[in-house]
Design a protein around this motif. Structure first.
Motif, short mmCIF file in Angstrom:
data_model
loop_
_atom_site.label_atom_id
_atom_site.label_comp_id
_atom_site.label_asym_id
_atom_site.label_seq_id
_atom_site.Cartn_x
_atom_site.Cartn_y
_atom_site.Cartn_z
N ASP A 76 70.12 0.28 20.36
CA ASP A 76 69.75 0.92 21.62
C ASP A 76 68.60 0.14 22.24
O ASP A 76 68.00 -0.73 21.61
N SER A 91 68.44 0.97 28.66
CA SER A 91 69.56 1.90 28.61
C SER A 91 69.08 3.34 28.74
O SER A 91 69.66 4.15 29.48
N SER A 97 73.96 7.54 26.71
CA SER A 97 75.04 6.60 26.40
C SER A 97 74.95 6.09 24.97
O SER A 97 75.81 5.33 24.52
N SER A 98 73.89 6.48 24.24
CA SER A 98 73.71 6.08 22.84
C SER A 98 73.18 7.26 22.04
O SER A 98 72.68 8.24 22.60
N ASP A 103 70.03 5.75 31.87
CA ASP A 103 70.65 7.07 31.66
C ASP A 103 69.84 8.17 32.32
O ASP A 103 70.40 9.09 32.94
#
Length: 519
Positions: A59, A63, A118-119, A67
């Motif tokens: 990660d 990111s 997303s992670s 998000d």
């Protein structure tokens, strides 16, 4: 004679933000922490999910930032978001240093996914993360000799002169009198305002106290139209405000109609992991179109022992109500859950009034935008409580205090009509639920504004002539905050994130915050 207290720092609120602020402040500083109920009673304690942070090597910060910006429909303050995200791993370490033991698998954090992420980046303590954080922070606070805790003290109003805050008037629930807290610095950590709505996942303490007090004192209040409705509150006559954590959907739980059919595919490609505003509107639409009392969340296909170990709090509470979540789907409905707007602050938690700070849900740091991403809330509490404490620790303290005038109740009398307060309280929450809910329209908002405006006039008149009580203080704040929510909703001529207006279904090209100040 009413008591007078003097401290370097007054913290109003004892949730994660308030206690973390107290822990991070210098030990040479005298600190008062006041709680309107028992110290641990509040939204933080009941937060089941977790706290988001980039802890997985695969990660990255960009990111997490992307998000958060996307979930907030591009309304978030990217500077504040970046600061929060980059401080998140240290926030986890800070909590661990107080004794919080996050769940691990094979010597690594047991990270999970929630809506908008997303992670896998949500660290948790089983399904009682907030409880663990609160208990450990409180233990740390109790170890410090410079901090005094005041339980069952309800703040009435801030003391502000010439744009400077000097403390607050506070109602002592036991002695039934208003006492004075004089301070060099005051921190609002009072939480949100979801009790403005008839159905909410929040405890009874969430009546918008800090927001209303700050507004009356002249602070800027931003983006109050964005109330997040949690999609899944347990639908049961004896389950008062019991939340079914979003983490269940993160672990694969499915939303079903009463006939067992899935429906999220009709609303978003991310299905159950779509952001909360989308999931809540989808459930709301299915219930209204089909006349359902609720929908269902199914987790029964998972291993029974795994469910019990991963979600012990939910398993136990449902068992008490006669529901076995390893064998049957849970009845759920949306409920008001989180206030994304609040008192405007910068990264150091400073408000627009000198020496007044705001941290946690009461604050508008800009990190949530038009919709809060799951598990960014506890993160916001911890990160900005620390930045607030750091700013205060590096600030100069005045040697002398401006004299605070004694609370004057010589012209009021005890009320003999408590039924009026109960009636107005219920009326506000009913109006907000029916007219300012998940889906809105101009007609409903205008109707709500007229009704709430009239109620505010009645409450102000009642407040002027009767002795203050806890219920009256909360009613006054609830009425004030509800009015701000409606005014903010009327001023936004678009649909964005949590604010969906049928008369303005599209987003405007110009992205802007709503800002309310007392005229």
């Amino acid at each position: 004679m009413a008591k007078k207290y003097q401290f370097d720092v007054l913290i109003i609120g004892s949730g994660a933000a308030g206690l973390m602020s107290a822990v991070q402040l210098s030990s040479s500083t005298s600190i008062a922490v006041i709680a309107k109920d028992k110290i641990l009673e509040g939204s933080s304690y009941y937060a089941q999910g977790g706290i988001s942070a980039v802890l997985d090597p695969e990660d990255n910060f960009d990111s997490h930032i992307e998000d958060t910006v996307n979930t907030g429909f591009n309304l978030g303050n990217e500077k504040s978001i970046r600061y929060m995200v980059e401080q998140a791993p240290q926030a986890i370490k800070d909590l661990e240093s107080t004794g919080v033991q996050f769940s691990h698998i094979n010597n690594s954090y047991d990270l999970t996914t929630e809506g908008g992420h997303s992670s896998k980046r949500v660290a948790h303590v089983a399904d009682k993360t907030g409880q663990s954080i609160q208990v450990n922070l409180l233990a740390k606070v109790r170890q410090k000799n410079n901090i005094e805790l005041f339980e069952e003290y309800v703040a009435v109003d801030l003391v502000v002169k010439d744009k400077n805050c000097y403390g607050a008037y506070v109602f002592d629930k036991n002695s039934k009198e208003v006492v004075t807290f004089s301070s060099n610095k005051t921190i609002l950590a009072t939480g949100g305002a979801s009790k403005s709505y008839l159905y909410t996942s929040n405890p009874d303490t969430s009546t918008g106290d800090g927001i209303a007090m700050a507004y009356r004192a002249g602070c800027e209040i931003s983006n109050m139209e964005f109330t997040q409705f949690h999609p899944t509150c347990l639908f049961h006559p004896h389950a008062k405000s019991f939340l079914i954590s979003e983490t269940l959907r993160g672990e694969g739980a499915k939303l079903l109609l009463p006939d067992g059919q899935e429906f999220m595919h009709k609303y978003d490609d991310r299905l159950e992991l779509a952001p909360r505003d989308i999931v809540a509107r989808a459930i709301d639409n299915e219930m209204k179109v089909n006349g359902y009392d609720c929908v269902y969340l199914d987790f029964s296909f998972k291993d029974k022992e795994w469910i019990k170990s991963r979600f012990p709090t939910i398993t136990q509470r449902c068992k008490e109500l006669g529901i076995d979540i390893s064998k049957e789907a849970l009845p759920v409905v949306p409920a008001a859950h989180y206030t994304c707007g609040g008192v405007n602050t910068n990264i150091d938690a400073q408000s627009s009034i000198n020496n007044l700070y705001a941290v946690g849900e009461v604050a508008h740091t800009g990190v949530h935008g038009a919709n809060r991403m799951a598990s960014n809330s506890l993160l916001e509490c911890v990160v900005f409580a620390k930045s607030c404490a750091n700013h205060i620790n590096s600030s100069e303290f005045e040697n002398s205090q401006t004299k605070i005038e004694k609370w004057d109740d010589s012209r009021v009398a005890p009320s003999k009509e408590k039924v009026v307060i109960a009636h107005l309280w219920h009326e506000i929450r009913l109006i907000m639920w029916n007219f300012v809910g998940i889906v809105r329209s101009n007609n409903r908002l205008n109707s709500a504004y007229l009704k709430i405006q009239q109620i505010n006039k009645e409450v102000d008149e009642y407040y002027r002539i009767y002795t203050v009580t806890e219920d009256l203080i909360e009613l006054r704040n609830l009425a004030q905050t509800s009015k701000i929510i409606v005014e903010s909703a009327l001023s936004r001529k678009e649909s964005r994130g949590l604010h969906y207006n049928q008369d303005y279904p599209n987003k405007m090209s110009k992205i802007q915050n709503t800002v309310m100040t007392k005229s």
